[in-house]
Design a protein around this motif. Structure first.
Motif, PDB file in Angstrom:
ATOM      1  N   ILE A   1     -53.831 -24.666  37.071  1.00 11.63           N
ATOM      2  CA  ILE A   1     -54.218 -23.512  35.539  1.00 11.63           C
ATOM      3  C   ILE A   1     -52.973 -24.372  35.188  1.00 11.63           C
ATOM      4  O   ILE A   1     -51.985 -23.896  35.293  1.00 11.63           O
ATOM      5  CB  ILE A   1     -54.030 -22.766  36.687  1.00 11.63           C
ATOM      6  CG1 ILE A   1     -55.308 -22.548  37.267  1.00 11.63           C
ATOM      7  CG2 ILE A   1     -54.493 -21.776  35.061  1.00 11.63           C
ATOM      8  CD1 ILE A   1     -57.137 -22.376  36.888  1.00 11.63           C
ATOM      9  N   HIS A   2     -53.387 -24.085  32.915  1.00 12.19           N
ATOM     10  CA  HIS A   2     -52.290 -24.292  32.466  1.00 12.19           C
ATOM     11  C   HIS A   2     -51.943 -22.839  32.127  1.00 12.19           C
ATOM     12  O   HIS A   2     -52.784 -22.293  31.457  1.00 12.19           O
ATOM     13  CB  HIS A   2     -52.220 -25.563  31.331  1.00 12.19           C
ATOM     14  CG  HIS A   2     -52.261 -27.203  32.576  1.00 12.19           C
ATOM     15  ND1 HIS A   2     -51.271 -27.572  32.313  1.00 12.19           N
ATOM     16  CD2 HIS A   2     -53.250 -27.386  33.533  1.00 12.19           C
ATOM     17  CE1 HIS A   2     -51.830 -28.739  33.175  1.00 12.19           C
ATOM     18  NE2 HIS A   2     -52.271 -28.520  32.822  1.00 12.19           N
ATOM     19  N   ASN A   3     -50.731 -22.824  31.720  1.00  8.83           N
ATOM     20  CA  ASN A   3     -50.806 -21.359  30.460  1.00  8.83           C
ATOM     21  C   ASN A   3     -50.709 -22.102  28.762  1.00  8.83           C
ATOM     22  O   ASN A   3     -50.858 -23.804  28.507  1.00  8.83           O
ATOM     23  CB  ASN A   3     -49.274 -21.506  30.809  1.00  8.83           C
ATOM     24  CG  ASN A   3     -49.150 -20.033  29.944  1.00  8.83           C
ATOM     25  OD1 ASN A   3     -49.655 -18.729  29.644  1.00  8.83           O
ATOM     26  ND2 ASN A   3     -47.303 -19.634  29.817  1.00  8.83           N
ATOM     27  N   ASP A   4     -51.545 -20.968  28.011  1.00  9.81           N
ATOM     28  CA  ASP A   4     -51.619 -20.710  26.544  1.00  9.81           C
ATOM     29  C   ASP A   4     -51.098 -19.904  26.353  1.00  9.81           C
ATOM     30  O   ASP A   4     -51.307 -19.008  26.706  1.00  9.81           O
ATOM     31  CB  ASP A   4     -52.542 -21.743  26.900  1.00  9.81           C
ATOM     32  CG  ASP A   4     -53.987 -21.159  27.321  1.00  9.81           C
ATOM     33  OD1 ASP A   4     -54.369 -19.352  26.828  1.00  9.81           O
ATOM     34  OD2 ASP A   4     -55.621 -21.420  27.175  1.00  9.81           O
ATOM     35  N   ASP A   5     -51.350 -19.984  24.979  1.00  6.66           N
ATOM     36  CA  ASP A   5     -50.538 -18.678  24.079  1.00  6.66           C
ATOM     37  C   ASP A   5     -52.503 -18.045  23.895  1.00  6.66           C
ATOM     38  O   ASP A   5     -52.563 -16.677  23.612  1.00  6.66           O
ATOM     39  CB  ASP A   5     -50.786 -19.411  22.803  1.00  6.66           C
ATOM     40  CG  ASP A   5     -48.920 -19.586  23.029  1.00  6.66           C
ATOM     41  OD1 ASP A   5     -48.536 -19.537  24.142  1.00  6.66           O
ATOM     42  OD2 ASP A   5     -48.696 -20.687  22.267  1.00  6.66           O
ATOM     43  N   GLN A   6     -53.527 -18.702  24.687  1.00  2.84           N
ATOM     44  CA  GLN A   6     -54.496 -17.998  23.755  1.00  2.84           C
ATOM     45  C   GLN A   6     -55.307 -16.818  24.811  1.00  2.84           C
ATOM     46  O   GLN A   6     -56.170 -15.832  25.097  1.00  2.84           O
ATOM     47  CB  GLN A   6     -55.711 -19.083  22.994  1.00  2.84           C
ATOM     48  CG  GLN A   6     -55.785 -18.768  22.023  1.00  2.84           C
ATOM     49  CD  GLN A   6     -55.053 -20.494  22.050  1.00  2.84           C
ATOM     50  OE1 GLN A   6     -55.233 -21.684  22.839  1.00  2.84           O
ATOM     51  NE2 GLN A   6     -54.293 -20.950  21.260  1.00  2.84           N
TER      52      GLN A   6
END
Length: 68
Positions: A5-10
């Motif tokens: 799982i990758h972090n993102d801003d949305q």
């Protein structure tokens, strides 16, 4: 194969917690801790899973894990 799982801003924190709880059958505390790890490190592995199980998940993009 590892599912990462990758972090993102949305994506909202609550969505990730709910995803981890419902898809990976984790407790609230485990899901919160995992989500905190993703936020802190930018990504985290959900563990090793059979390739077929990962491909069966909606929206999954399978790629080989780097050698250990």
């Amino acid at each position: 194969m590892q599912l990462v799982i990758h972090n993102d801003d949305q994506t909202q924190w609550e969505f990730v917690v709910d995803l981890v709880r419902s898809v990976f059958d984790r407790s609230e505390a485990e899901a919160e801790a995992f989500t905190a790890t993703v936020a802190q490190h930018g990504e985290a592995a959900c563990g090793n899973h059979p390739f077929a199980a990962i491909r069966a998940r909606p929206g999954a993009r399978a790629r080989p894990a780097p050698p250990s």
